[in-house]
Write a protein that holds these residues in place. Structure first.
Motif, PDB file in Angstrom:
ATOM      1  N   LEU A   1       0.829  -1.212   0.000  1.00 15.74           N
ATOM      2  CA  LEU A   1       0.000   0.000   0.000  1.00 15.74           C
ATOM      3  C   LEU A   1       0.860   1.257   0.000  1.00 15.74           C
ATOM      4  CD1 LEU A   1      -2.814  -1.056   2.506  1.00 15.74           C
ATOM      5  CD2 LEU A   1      -3.058  -0.673   0.047  1.00 15.74           C
ATOM      6  N   ALA A   2       1.998   1.221   0.695  1.00 10.66           N
ATOM      7  CA  ALA A   2       2.900   2.364   0.696  1.00 10.66           C
ATOM      8  C   ALA A   2       3.467   2.623  -0.695  1.00 10.66           C
ATOM      9  CB  ALA A   2       4.034   2.137   1.699  1.00 10.66           C
TER      10      ALA A   2
ATOM     11  N   SER B   1       0.778   4.122  -2.787  1.00  8.27           N
ATOM     12  CA  SER B   1       0.597   5.518  -2.402  1.00  8.27           C
ATOM     13  C   SER B   1       1.653   6.410  -3.040  1.00  8.27           C
ATOM     14  CB  SER B   1       0.662   5.644  -0.873  1.00  8.27           C
ATOM     15  OG  SER B   1       0.566   6.987  -0.460  1.00  8.27           O
TER      16      SER B   1
ATOM     17  N   ARG C   1       5.564  12.961  -2.435  1.00  5.32           N
ATOM     18  CA  ARG C   1       5.008  11.617  -2.268  1.00  5.32           C
ATOM     19  C   ARG C   1       5.518  10.914  -1.012  1.00  5.32           C
ATOM     20  NH1 ARG C   1       3.047   9.912  -7.375  1.00  5.32           N
ATOM     21  NH2 ARG C   1       1.961  11.743  -8.229  1.00  5.32           N
TER      22      ARG C   1
ATOM     23  N   ARG D   1       4.114  12.515   2.169  1.00  9.53           N
ATOM     24  CA  ARG D   1       2.693  12.194   2.302  1.00  9.53           C
ATOM     25  C   ARG D   1       2.500  10.761   2.787  1.00  9.53           C
ATOM     26  NH1 ARG D   1      -2.187  13.813  -1.600  1.00  9.53           N
ATOM     27  NH2 ARG D   1      -3.777  12.427  -0.779  1.00  9.53           N
ATOM     28  N   THR D   2       3.225   9.826   2.227  1.00 11.01           N
ATOM     29  CA  THR D   2       3.087   8.429   2.635  1.00 11.01           C
ATOM     30  C   THR D   2       3.528   8.233   4.074  1.00 11.01           C
ATOM     31  OG1 THR D   2       3.447   7.702   0.348  1.00 11.01           O
ATOM     32  CG2 THR D   2       3.756   6.070   2.089  1.00 11.01           C
TER      33      THR D   2
ATOM     34  N   LEU E   1       0.852   9.584   6.325  1.00  5.22           N
ATOM     35  CA  LEU E   1      -0.288   8.672   6.372  1.00  5.22           C
ATOM     36  C   LEU E   1      -0.035   7.510   7.332  1.00  5.22           C
ATOM     37  CD1 LEU E   1      -1.144   8.603   2.572  1.00  5.22           C
ATOM     38  CD2 LEU E   1      -2.790   9.132   4.373  1.00  5.22           C
TER      39      LEU E   1
ATOM     40  N   LEU F   1      -3.927   4.240   4.510  1.00  8.48           N
ATOM     41  CA  LEU F   1      -3.322   4.243   3.170  1.00  8.48           C
ATOM     42  C   LEU F   1      -4.344   3.842   2.113  1.00  8.48           C
ATOM     43  CD1 LEU F   1       0.162   2.616   3.886  1.00  8.48           C
ATOM     44  CD2 LEU F   1      -0.218   4.920   2.987  1.00  8.48           C
TER      45      LEU F   1
ATOM     46  N   ASP G   1      -6.744   6.644   1.529  1.00  7.94           N
ATOM     47  CA  ASP G   1      -6.102   7.728   0.790  1.00  7.94           C
ATOM     48  C   ASP G   1      -6.041   7.405  -0.697  1.00  7.94           C
ATOM     49  OD1 ASP G   1      -4.452  10.268   0.774  1.00  7.94           O
ATOM     50  OD2 ASP G   1      -3.001   8.865  -0.068  1.00  7.94           O
ATOM     51  N   VAL G   2      -5.716   6.164  -1.035  1.00 10.47           N
ATOM     52  CA  VAL G   2      -5.698   5.766  -2.452  1.00 10.47           C
ATOM     53  C   VAL G   2      -7.090   5.890  -3.058  1.00 10.47           C
ATOM     54  CG1 VAL G   2      -5.321   3.833  -4.024  1.00 10.47           C
ATOM     55  CG2 VAL G   2      -3.694   4.261  -2.173  1.00 10.47           C
TER      56      VAL G   2
ATOM     57  N   ARG H   1      -7.915   9.499  -3.772  1.00 11.79           N
ATOM     58  CA  ARG H   1      -7.226  10.062  -4.930  1.00 11.79           C
ATOM     59  C   ARG H   1      -7.758   9.519  -6.253  1.00 11.79           C
ATOM     60  NH1 ARG H   1      -0.815   9.953  -3.604  1.00 11.79           N
ATOM     61  NH2 ARG H   1      -1.304   8.462  -1.958  1.00 11.79           N
TER      62      ARG H   1
ATOM     63  N   GLU I   1      -9.241  15.247  -6.022  1.00 12.27           N
ATOM     64  CA  GLU I   1      -9.020  14.451  -4.814  1.00 12.27           C
ATOM     65  C   GLU I   1     -10.071  14.768  -3.766  1.00 12.27           C
ATOM     66  OE1 GLU I   1      -5.603  13.986  -1.339  1.00 12.27           O
ATOM     67  OE2 GLU I   1      -5.004  14.460  -3.404  1.00 12.27           O
TER      68      GLU I   1
END
Length: 318
Positions: free
Chosen positions: A11-12, A15, A43, A46-47, A50, A281, A284-285, A288, A295
């Motif tokens: 997932l990271a 992201s 990026r 942000r990751t 999260l 995560l 968040d995906v 987006r 978003e």
């Protein structure tokens, strides 16, 4: 645990790759400067934010549930998030030009005081109804939110996200789109609180059994309680000041983990942290990709999914 860590890694990576601008690791390895700048400036921060937020809020919810011995208590249902917003408003009024770290500690003081009040209320009604405590917590948060709204209008700090960073509304909805290198570092303040939480895990469980029980075991009830509330307040304050409010995360994740692993705090705490990070995560995906290339604020996505899960938990407990 290994499978959860693998899911977190996947997932990271997703992201890091998802966004309006496409990133290719092959281009980065070949020396493409634009992709490298986007990765390091936006990026990756942000990751990381999260993951830390998912860990922090989930652990806070677990600790609050242990100390109150109630599965429906969390920063969302105990007025904690509303108290942080009041603290942020106070910092905007009294410390308008100060740095973000002072805003965090100003919000910390208000949140810690509000948490003491809620624990006092919960201690007096704990054995009446398991559902009654979160309802009282929501009412308590509503009162704090009303006070925040009143003073926001009194001081002309209107609830308008477009009004800029010094608008109280900018913190009302969790959003990671503005996370960049250089403006998200206060979120790291919650990491020591998470470590302390794991260290005191068993003591927090004993505190949840009541003051008399804790004293019979030779535990300083008030000191351990204050440590727990301080950790929760610091974690939530640093996260909300940095990225905004994330509702229901600290309520749903600990309950889901406890369904499979039971209520041993020291055992479930690492799983709760990892599942919380994975859940955030994933949300968040979804946020987006939902109306790509635009978003949806992640607070709306988590609130929608978390609210449905909270309703399911309520019906299940009933």
């Amino acid at each position: 645990m290994v499978s959860l860590l693998g899911l977190l890694l996947v997932l990271a990576i997703v992201s890091l790759l998802v966004g309006v601008s496409d990133i290719s690791f092959l281009d980065i390895l070949s020396g493409e400067s634009n992709d490298l700048k986007l990765l390091t400036l936006s990026r990756i921060p942000r990751t990381v934010a999260l993951i830390i937020t998912g860990i922090g809020i989930s652990v806070c919810g677990l600790i609050m549930q242990q100390m109150t011995q109630n599965k429906f208590v969390s920063p969302t249902t105990a007025g904690t998030l509303d108290a942080v917003e009041l603290g942020i408003l106070g910092s905007l009024i009294f410390l308008p030009q100060e740095n973000i770290y002072l805003k965090v500690f100003f919000a910390l003081g208000i949140t810690f005081f509000a948490s003491l009040i809620f624990i006092k209320i919960a201690d007096s009604i704990r054995y009446r109804s398991v559902i009654f405590i979160p309802i009282v917590g929501l009412l308590f948060g509503g009162i704090i939110n009303s006070i925040t709204t009143f003073f926001a209008f009194q001081f002309n700090i209107v609830q308008d996200v477009g009004a800029g960073q010094d608008s109280i509304g900018a913190w009302m909805m969790g959003d990671f789109s503005g996370i960049l290198k250089g403006n998200y570092e206060p979120i790291f303040l919650c990491l020591p609180a998470v470590v302390i939480t794991y260290w005191f895990a068993n003591k927090f469980t004993v505190v949840g059994m009541g003051q008399d029980f804790a004293k019979n075991l030779g535990l300083n009830f008030r000191a351990v309680l204050n440590i727990g509330l301080f950790c929760v307040s610091l974690t939530v304050s640093s996260i909300v000041v940095t990225v905004g409010t994330i509702p229901f995360l600290g309520l749903v994740i600990p309950n889901i983990v406890s369904l499979f692993l039971g209520d041993n705090l020291r055992k479930t705490l690492p799983y709760t942290a990892i599942v919380g990070a994975c859940f955030l995560l994933l949300c968040d995906v979804i946020s987006r990709l939902l109306i790509f290339p635009f978003e949806v604020p992640i607070g709306m996505t988590v609130g929608l999914i978390g609210g449905v899960l909270f309703l399911i938990l309520l019906l299940r407990k009933k």
